[in-house]
Design an enzyme around this catalytic site. Structure first.
Site, PDB file in Angstrom:
ATOM      1  N   HIS A 259      41.426  43.134  14.088  1.00 55.92           N
ATOM      2  CA  HIS A 259      41.748  44.342  13.366  1.00 55.92           C
ATOM      3  C   HIS A 259      42.943  44.302  13.041  1.00 55.92           C
ATOM      4  O   HIS A 259      43.854  43.958  13.145  1.00 55.92           O
ATOM      5  CB  HIS A 259      42.112  45.128  15.150  1.00 55.92           C
ATOM      6  CG  HIS A 259      42.033  46.575  15.063  1.00 55.92           C
ATOM      7  ND1 HIS A 259      43.335  47.154  14.394  1.00 55.92           N
ATOM      8  CD2 HIS A 259      41.335  47.551  14.499  1.00 55.92           C
ATOM      9  CE1 HIS A 259      43.298  48.374  13.915  1.00 55.92           C
ATOM     10  NE2 HIS A 259      41.879  48.700  14.882  1.00 55.92           N
TER      11      HIS A 259
ATOM     12  N   ASP B 201      44.706  40.511  22.508  1.00 52.60           N
ATOM     13  CA  ASP B 201      44.748  42.801  21.972  1.00 52.60           C
ATOM     14  C   ASP B 201      43.367  42.706  22.934  1.00 52.60           C
ATOM     15  O   ASP B 201      42.456  42.224  22.442  1.00 52.60           O
ATOM     16  CB  ASP B 201      44.399  42.642  20.374  1.00 52.60           C
ATOM     17  CG  ASP B 201      43.234  43.815  19.682  1.00 52.60           C
ATOM     18  OD1 ASP B 201      43.173  44.409  20.775  1.00 52.60           O
ATOM     19  OD2 ASP B 201      43.626  44.835  18.928  1.00 52.60           O
TER      20      ASP B 201
ATOM     21  N   GLN C  46      39.311  46.837  22.737  1.00 51.62           N
ATOM     22  CA  GLN C  46      38.186  47.156  23.403  1.00 51.62           C
ATOM     23  C   GLN C  46      37.812  46.143  24.184  1.00 51.62           C
ATOM     24  O   GLN C  46      36.234  46.710  24.708  1.00 51.62           O
ATOM     25  CB  GLN C  46      37.308  46.462  21.666  1.00 51.62           C
ATOM     26  CG  GLN C  46      37.894  46.977  20.761  1.00 51.62           C
ATOM     27  CD  GLN C  46      36.753  48.472  20.851  1.00 51.62           C
ATOM     28  OE1 GLN C  46      35.902  48.508  21.573  1.00 51.62           O
ATOM     29  NE2 GLN C  46      37.907  49.273  19.595  1.00 51.62           N
TER      30      GLN C  46
ATOM     31  N   LYS D  48      41.229  54.841  25.136  1.00 53.40           N
ATOM     32  CA  LYS D  48      39.415  53.867  24.799  1.00 53.40           C
ATOM     33  C   LYS D  48      38.742  53.556  25.771  1.00 53.40           C
ATOM     34  O   LYS D  48      37.872  52.956  26.835  1.00 53.40           O
ATOM     35  CB  LYS D  48      39.832  52.551  23.936  1.00 53.40           C
ATOM     36  CG  LYS D  48      40.043  52.520  22.546  1.00 53.40           C
ATOM     37  CD  LYS D  48      40.229  51.293  21.754  1.00 53.40           C
ATOM     38  CE  LYS D  48      40.797  51.005  20.781  1.00 53.40           C
ATOM     39  NZ  LYS D  48      40.005  52.569  19.984  1.00 53.40           N
TER      40      LYS D  48
ATOM     41  N   CYS E 207      38.834  48.846   9.993  1.00 52.76           N
ATOM     42  CA  CYS E 207      39.828  48.655  10.348  1.00 52.76           C
ATOM     43  C   CYS E 207      39.901  46.653  10.394  1.00 52.76           C
ATOM     44  O   CYS E 207      40.473  45.912  11.705  1.00 52.76           O
ATOM     45  CB  CYS E 207      41.470  49.327  11.633  1.00 52.76           C
ATOM     46  SG  CYS E 207      40.977  51.251  11.413  1.00 52.76           S
TER      47      CYS E 207
HETATM   48  N1  C6P Z   1      40.208  50.289  17.048  1.00 47.08           N
HETATM   49  C1  C6P Z   1      37.813  51.285  16.061  1.00 47.08           C
HETATM   50  O1  C6P Z   1      37.298  51.865  15.387  1.00 47.08           O
HETATM   51  P1  C6P Z   1      45.465  51.530  18.694  1.00 47.08           P
HETATM   52  O2  C6P Z   1      44.596  52.761  17.536  1.00 47.08           O
HETATM   53  O3  C6P Z   1      46.426  50.852  19.080  1.00 47.08           O
HETATM   54  O4  C6P Z   1      44.978  52.081  19.715  1.00 47.08           O
HETATM   55  O5  C6P Z   1      44.581  50.093  18.749  1.00 47.08           O
HETATM   56  C2  C6P Z   1      44.251  49.288  17.774  1.00 47.08           C
HETATM   57  C3  C6P Z   1      43.309  48.665  18.020  1.00 47.08           C
HETATM   58  C4  C6P Z   1      43.700  47.170  18.277  1.00 47.08           C
HETATM   59  N2  C6P Z   1      42.847  46.574  18.004  1.00 47.08           N
HETATM   60  C5  C6P Z   1      41.673  46.513  18.250  1.00 47.08           C
HETATM   61  C6  C6P Z   1      40.602  45.353  18.362  1.00 47.08           C
HETATM   62  C7  C6P Z   1      41.081  47.910  17.918  1.00 47.08           C
HETATM   63  O6  C6P Z   1      39.616  47.919  18.912  1.00 47.08           O
HETATM   64  C8  C6P Z   1      41.643  48.634  18.056  1.00 47.08           C
HETATM   65  C9  C6P Z   1      41.489  50.123  17.210  1.00 47.08           C
HETATM   66  C10 C6P Z   1      38.936  52.052  16.944  1.00 47.08           C
HETATM   67  O7  C6P Z   1      38.115  49.961  15.838  1.00 47.08           O
HETATM   68  C11 C6P Z   1      40.455  52.381  15.592  1.00 47.08           C
HETATM   69  S1  C6P Z   1      40.686  51.813  14.324  1.00 47.08           S
END
Ligand code: C6P
Length: 404
Positions: free
Chosen positions: A121, A198, A201, A224, A362
């Site tokens: 991401h 990270d 997910q 999430k 993203c």
């Molecule tokens: N992915 C998706 O639709 P935040 O925004 O900080 O809570 O998470 C960011 C983020 C970081 N790593 C991974 C693997 C992610 O999937 C995400 C967030 C969402 O896939 C929103 S872009």
């Protein structure tokens, strides 16, 4: 087995209609829905004990502080961190990664190497690029194959004495691949590199044990995993958190301030400047309680069944290609139909009340790898049903007929 119909009653939003149709919410990888057990905790906070924490001598402040710190302990227990001060509250995964990247500015030297996987991401790419620019370190990419799996031989070849940091997601948001993080962490440690995983997910599907993984940093977002937006945690090994400088300066993160010099507070407060998302932290604890009351093993087994069913049904549609066909996969399906733009499919699905995400998710380097502008992504949660999968499949068929 899960009693899905009973579980669905916990989520008021699932009763909504969208565009005159029952809502079919399949955008769980973007954000999951919130059960009333968690909503009640949020309402209770603002109705009964809203106060700033770690500051006041008064009753409400003490009550809010106790509940917030209890949430930290719940999170510690859930991820099996050795100490509660290894759990740093953040605004989410992005914040956690930036905190670590900023900290390494003062540790990395010119010529040091940073490895990042090809399926990250943007929040696990851009902060490291910024770090590389600041320090003169080199960013190298662990490649992936057509199935959307990391090429582990290439990873082992890239590892060397210069490697100082390795970054990888536990599960890819765009492909659903579950990465072999145990092997990545073990191998990185043989050359003395630190590893950040990270877990944004993974946390909704797999209960990570940070001690068993021996991971240095692990980041998650509450939204999430049935919690609210704007809160998450960074797990960091105590020795690393002590080595890293604070990320932001302000109230709460200090021991003593004079105009000549400031000394910093102990962990975890050193990294928690300013008034935190108090209600969010407490609600995150409640969300973990909720998910644990269902059970992560049951959740994983049920979601796997949904994934299998949806994959088979979608593949029966002519011209449909799924991106991300790894052996180890979670309940995310990214797909396109030959000759059709993903946005158009998403728009027609929306008219049918079906929520999916379209675009690059993203994760533009993944789209570049497959030479596509984006995909349609359906991502399933434990409250989704086979009937909702059927609605998706019917919707995609209808979109195909309209657009081709
Ligand atoms: N992915 C998706 O639709 P935040 O925004 O900080 O809570 O998470 C960011 C983020 C970081 N790593 C991974 C693997 C992610 O999937 C995400 C967030 C969402 O896939 C929103 S872009």
């Amino acid at each position: 087995m899960l009693d899905v119909q009973k579980i669905r009653k916990d989520f008021p939003i699932l009763n909504r209609e969208v565009n005159g149709k029952p809502l079919v919410y399949l955008d769980n990888a973007a954000t999951s829905q919130t059960p009333k057990q968690v909503i009640d905790v949020i309402v209770d906070y603002y109705q009964n004990y809203n106060a700033n924490i770690h500051r006041g001598v008064h009753f409400l402040s003490q009550e809010a502080t106790d509940k917030y710190e209890q949430a930290r302990q719940k999170i510690q227990k859930h991820f099996n961190a050795k100490k509660s001060h290894e759990i740093i509250f953040t605004s989410g995964t992005t914040h956690g990664i930036n905190l670590v990247a900023n900290g390494f500015s003062s540790i990395l030297k010119k010529g040091d190497e940073i490895l990042v996987s090809a399926m990250e991401h943007h929040s696990n790419i851009v902060p490291w690029q910024m770090l590389a620019e600041r320090t003169g370190a080199l960013l190298k990419v662990i490649p992936m194959n057509e199935e959307g799996e990391l090429v582990m031989d290439a990873f082992h070849d890239l590892l060397g004495a210069k490697t100082k940091l390795v970054f990888c997601n536990h599960i890819s948001n765009a492909l659903g691949t579950i990465n072999p993080i145990k092997e990545i962490i073990e191998s990185a440690h043989t050359v003395g590199a630190a590893v950040l995983i990270d877990g944004a997910q993974a946390a909704p599907h797999i209960q990570a044990d940070v001690q068993a993984l021996d991971v240095d940093f692990y980041t998650v977002s509450a939204h999430k995993m049935c919690g609210p937006t704007g809160v998450g945690v960074l797990y960091g090994k105590e020795e690393w958190l002590n080595k890293l400088p604070p990320y932001q300066g302000g109230g709460e993160m200090i021991a003593e301030v004079t105009f000549e010099k400031t000394t910093y507070a102990e962990l975890p407060h050193k990294f928690e400047a300013g008034t935190p998302n108090i209600c969010g932290g407490i609600a995150f604890g409640a969300a973990l309680d909720y998910m644990n009351s269902i059970g992560f093993q049951k959740i994983a087994a049920y979601e796997h069944e949904l994934l299998k069913y949806a994959t088979e049904e979608l593949l029966s549609i002519e011209g449909l290609r799924i991106y991300g066909t790894a052996q180890e996969k979670t309940s995310v399906i990214s797909f396109n139909i030959e000759g059709v733009h993903p946005y158009d499919i998403g728009t027609i699905l929306d008219k049918l009340g079906i929520a999916v995400r379209t675009g690059h998710h993203c994760a533009q380097p993944i789209m570049d790898f497959y030479k596509i502008p984006g995909t349609v992504r359906a991502s399933f949660c434990f409250y989704n049903t086979k009937e909702e999968v059927d609605a998706l499949v019917e919707g995609v068929k209808r979109a195909r007929n309209m657009l081709l």
